[in-house]
Motif scaffolding. Structure first.
Motif, PDB file in Angstrom:
ATOM      1  N   GLY A 101      54.108  38.281   7.238  1.00 58.47           N
ATOM      2  CA  GLY A 101      55.272  36.983   7.637  1.00 58.47           C
ATOM      3  C   GLY A 101      56.194  37.941   8.340  1.00 58.47           C
ATOM      4  N   THR A 102      56.217  39.058   7.843  1.00 56.01           N
ATOM      5  CA  THR A 102      57.816  40.228   7.891  1.00 56.01           C
ATOM      6  C   THR A 102      56.717  41.680   9.384  1.00 56.01           C
ATOM      7  OG1 THR A 102      58.607  40.548   6.290  1.00 56.01           O
ATOM      8  CG2 THR A 102      58.922  42.396   7.153  1.00 56.01           C
ATOM      9  N   SER A 103      55.723  41.507   9.179  1.00 53.50           N
ATOM     10  CA  SER A 103      54.351  42.290  10.421  1.00 53.50           C
ATOM     11  C   SER A 103      54.681  41.594  11.437  1.00 53.50           C
ATOM     12  CB  SER A 103      53.464  42.515   9.807  1.00 53.50           C
ATOM     13  OG  SER A 103      53.395  43.399   8.252  1.00 53.50           O
ATOM     14  N   GLU A 104      55.146  40.378  11.142  1.00 50.83           N
ATOM     15  CA  GLU A 104      54.233  39.032  12.647  1.00 50.83           C
ATOM     16  C   GLU A 104      56.043  39.071  13.043  1.00 50.83           C
ATOM     17  OE1 GLU A 104      52.196  35.619  12.074  1.00 50.83           O
ATOM     18  OE2 GLU A 104      51.280  36.137  10.206  1.00 50.83           O
ATOM     19  N   PHE A 105      56.664  39.281  12.144  1.00 49.35           N
ATOM     20  CA  PHE A 105      57.906  38.969  12.994  1.00 49.35           C
ATOM     21  C   PHE A 105      58.455  39.958  14.063  1.00 49.35           C
ATOM     22  CE2 PHE A 105      62.537  40.861  11.964  1.00 49.35           C
ATOM     23  CZ  PHE A 105      62.998  40.001  13.160  1.00 49.35           C
ATOM     24  N   LEU A 106      58.237  41.567  13.498  1.00 51.02           N
ATOM     25  CA  LEU A 106      58.659  42.787  13.739  1.00 51.02           C
ATOM     26  C   LEU A 106      58.127  42.725  15.178  1.00 51.02           C
ATOM     27  CD1 LEU A 106      58.542  45.154  10.686  1.00 51.02           C
ATOM     28  CD2 LEU A 106      60.227  44.349  11.522  1.00 51.02           C
ATOM     29  N   ASP A 107      56.421  42.261  14.926  1.00 42.84           N
ATOM     30  CA  ASP A 107      55.774  42.834  15.926  1.00 42.84           C
ATOM     31  C   ASP A 107      55.857  41.846  17.565  1.00 42.84           C
ATOM     32  OD1 ASP A 107      54.139  44.309  15.148  1.00 42.84           O
ATOM     33  OD2 ASP A 107      52.550  43.601  14.753  1.00 42.84           O
ATOM     34  N   ASP A 108      56.219  40.558  17.227  1.00 47.69           N
ATOM     35  CA  ASP A 108      56.408  39.267  18.274  1.00 47.69           C
ATOM     36  C   ASP A 108      57.902  39.121  18.747  1.00 47.69           C
ATOM     37  OD1 ASP A 108      55.730  36.954  19.596  1.00 47.69           O
ATOM     38  OD2 ASP A 108      54.749  36.134  18.482  1.00 47.69           O
ATOM     39  N   THR A 109      58.259  38.629  17.741  1.00 47.54           N
ATOM     40  CA  THR A 109      59.930  37.642  17.899  1.00 47.54           C
ATOM     41  C   THR A 109      61.033  38.907  18.195  1.00 47.54           C
ATOM     42  OG1 THR A 109      59.336  35.297  17.195  1.00 47.54           O
ATOM     43  CG2 THR A 109      61.643  36.582  17.755  1.00 47.54           C
ATOM     44  N   LEU A 110      60.936  39.738  17.193  1.00 49.25           N
ATOM     45  CA  LEU A 110      61.751  41.099  17.301  1.00 49.25           C
ATOM     46  C   LEU A 110      61.361  42.460  18.431  1.00 49.25           C
ATOM     47  CD1 LEU A 110      63.963  42.778  16.041  1.00 49.25           C
ATOM     48  CD2 LEU A 110      62.514  44.010  14.769  1.00 49.25           C
ATOM     49  N   ALA A 111      60.165  42.540  18.838  1.00 42.22           N
ATOM     50  CA  ALA A 111      59.692  42.257  19.805  1.00 42.22           C
ATOM     51  C   ALA A 111      59.828  41.909  21.499  1.00 42.22           C
ATOM     52  CB  ALA A 111      58.277  43.276  20.141  1.00 42.22           C
ATOM     53  N   ASP A 112      59.883  40.754  21.448  1.00 38.25           N
ATOM     54  CA  ASP A 112      60.008  40.227  22.879  1.00 38.25           C
ATOM     55  C   ASP A 112      61.974  40.481  22.649  1.00 38.25           C
ATOM     56  OD1 ASP A 112      58.147  38.419  22.950  1.00 38.25           O
ATOM     57  OD2 ASP A 112      59.179  37.016  21.910  1.00 38.25           O
ATOM     58  N   LEU A 113      62.973  40.494  21.937  1.00 34.69           N
ATOM     59  CA  LEU A 113      63.838  40.832  22.066  1.00 34.69           C
ATOM     60  C   LEU A 113      64.349  42.708  22.233  1.00 34.69           C
ATOM     61  CD1 LEU A 113      65.503  38.919  19.119  1.00 34.69           C
ATOM     62  CD2 LEU A 113      65.499  38.652  20.901  1.00 34.69           C
ATOM     63  N   GLY A 114      63.339  43.261  22.598  1.00 35.58           N
ATOM     64  CA  GLY A 114      63.835  45.014  22.810  1.00 35.58           C
ATOM     65  C   GLY A 114      64.099  45.702  21.874  1.00 35.58           C
ATOM     66  N   VAL A 115      62.963  45.423  20.499  1.00 34.73           N
ATOM     67  CA  VAL A 115      64.027  46.264  19.475  1.00 34.73           C
ATOM     68  C   VAL A 115      62.272  46.720  19.638  1.00 34.73           C
ATOM     69  CG1 VAL A 115      64.306  46.558  17.294  1.00 34.73           C
ATOM     70  CG2 VAL A 115      65.577  45.086  18.745  1.00 34.73           C
ATOM     71  N   GLU A 116      62.188  48.716  19.665  1.00 37.23           N
ATOM     72  CA  GLU A 116      60.982  49.326  19.276  1.00 37.23           C
ATOM     73  C   GLU A 116      60.852  49.376  17.196  1.00 37.23           C
ATOM     74  OE1 GLU A 116      59.026  53.092  20.360  1.00 37.23           O
ATOM     75  OE2 GLU A 116      61.234  52.390  21.802  1.00 37.23           O
ATOM     76  N   VAL A 117      59.938  49.197  17.032  1.00 35.23           N
ATOM     77  CA  VAL A 117      59.302  49.407  15.731  1.00 35.23           C
ATOM     78  C   VAL A 117      57.958  50.791  15.799  1.00 35.23           C
ATOM     79  CG1 VAL A 117      58.281  48.647  13.587  1.00 35.23           C
ATOM     80  CG2 VAL A 117      59.444  46.631  15.526  1.00 35.23           C
TER      81      VAL A 117
END
Ligand SMILES: Cc1ncc(COP(=O)(O)O)c(C=O)c1O
Length: 433
Positions: free
Chosen positions: A108-124
């Motif tokens: 669930g953490t990986s999904e948040f990072l790949d999807d919602t956080l990416a939408d917010l313009g944060v690179e991982v």
């Protein structure tokens, strides 16, 4: 630790009725004596409760208790473990910034990072926490936080937090540690270099599978005043709230969590209900006893499963040859929690047969419950990841995650033996065909 689990953050002599257990303040709002008093709360000139979306006396007890258990300077209770991770990351990483994360994370953490956080313009950038060179190479000039799990879900891999944190701290980057699988009685990340600790309190802290809850703890290491231009959200006067959140640190409080509460918990409405906070408080009272028992039982089950026909691999820090065995001995003297994983030779078909044959273990995606649970991460918790992501965090078609509960060890073992026989039967049939 046991004493703090029961007493920290609550003094029954201060309660009007002497309630021994912190009462549930089941109220949306709090009446103040005057117009001026309520106004002062909104202007942040006074402390107190106005509306339960951003603070409540029962959740405040839970915040004080987890602060004491983790040895931090403050905590924030939120609606789930997922909200805890999300809010901790959002508070540190503005759009255009960069985050370094461990390859071994809850799905669930990986999904948040790949999807919602990416939408917010944060690179991982994802890095293997067992490869310090790769971890160091992942940091860039815009990295604003690093995120990892103290005991990884589902494989139970441990990380060398002092070494990983030193790399981040040399670049003035704070480290967020999800310590859900360990809990503070087994491991206090703040003592090993973590700046923030997040918990899915749904798991060991609650301990009975009754409640979804999350916690963020500030360990007191991070101070944005050291690098004010980097953390302008905290070191500049905030136009909306009329305060400079970093000023909180001068009073020994967490400016970061004050900011996270004012902005994210309020805006996202990620509030922990008071009744849920009380359930977690009751669970914490027995945390020490429970986590030591499930840790010991998980180690015994791991040892018994290791090397059996039909079991390709057992994932637990006590298994001979594991690269993190030394970390277990150094940092986890009371065990690594109740989770272990095993890879069955027959893939998903064997995993399904194993699970379906169980009578005592429940097929469910939680962990840290009083009941023993089994789940197939590849088709549940980690199912939305790419095959490469699953492989990186050790989730294979035949992987099962076991969360050991409080039942008698021999009953659990008898049931696992039944599961194993069923798994072997389908694997043998497949081999003949
Ligand atoms: C390690 C870890 N972190 C975070 C979460 C999310 O917590 P919650 O389900 O309380 O939102 C989970 C859930 O399984 C987890 O295992």
């Amino acid at each position: 630790m046991g004493t703090s689990e029961i007493h920290a953050g609550w003094d029954s002599s201060q309660d009007a009725h002497g309630a021994l257990t912190p009462p549930v303040y089941s109220t949306s709002a709090f009446a103040r004596a005057s117009h001026a008093e309520l106004k002062a709360l909104f202007e942040r000139r006074a402390e107190g409760f106005a509306y339960s979306r951003s603070g409540n006396p029962t959740t405040a007890v839970l915040e004080r208790r987890i602060t004491a258990l983790e040895g931090g300077i403050g905590a924030l209770a939120v609606s789930s473990g997922q909200a805890a991770t999300t809010i901790a990351v959002l508070a540190l990483t503005p759009p255009g910034s960069h985050l370094v994360v461990s390859s071994r994370l809850y799905g669930g953490t990986s999904e948040f990072l790949d999807d919602t956080l990416a939408d917010l313009g944060v690179e991982v950038t994802v890095a293997d926490p067992w490869d310090l060179t790769a971890w160091e190479a992942a940091f860039t000039g815009t990295t604003r936080a690093a995120l990892l799990e103290s005991v990884a879900n589902p494989g139970g891999e441990l990380c060398d937090l002092p070494a990983l944190s030193a790399i981040a701290h040399a670049r003035d980057v704070p480290v967020i540690v999800d310590s859900t699988l360990a809990g503070p009685t087994l491991y206090r990340p703040g003592e090993h270099g973590a700046d923030l600790v997040v918990h899915s309190a749904t798991k060991h802290l609650c301990g009975h599978g009754t409640t979804i809850a999350g916690l963020i703890v500030d360990t007191g290491r991070f101070d944005p005043r050291r690098c004010p231009t980097r953390w302008e959200r905290l070191t500049r006067r905030n136009r909306r709230f009329g305060v400079t959140f970093a000023d909180e640190y001068a009073c020994g409080r967490s400016g970061l969590l004050a900011y996270a509460r004012a902005k994210y918990v309020t805006d996202l409405g990620a509030t922990l209900p008071a009744a849920s906070a009380q359930q977690v408080l009751v669970g914490i009272e027995t945390l020490d006893l429970r986590t030591k028992k499930v840790s010991a039982d998980a180690a015994v089950l791991a040892a018994r499963l290791h090397g059996l026909p039909g079991v390709e691999q057992v994932h637990h820090a006590t298994i001979p040859g594991r690269p993190d065995a030394a970390l277990a001995a150094r940092d986890f003297p009371h065990g690594t929690g109740g989770v272990l994983a095993l890879d069955l030779t027959g893939g998903e078909e064997a995993a399904a047969a194993f699970s379906d044959a169980l009578r005592l273990w429940s097929i469910a995606v939680n962990l840290g419950d009083a009941r023993s649970l089994v789940c197939h991460p590849g088709s549940t918790t980690h199912s939305h990841l790419t095959p490469a992501q699953r492989e990186a965090c050790g989730v294979r078609p035949g992987t099962l995650r076991l969360s050991v509960g409080l039942e008698d060890l021999e009953d659990l073992w008898e049931d696992l033996s039944r599961g194993l026989s069923a798994a072997r039967a389908v694997t043998e049939v497949a081999a003949i065909a």
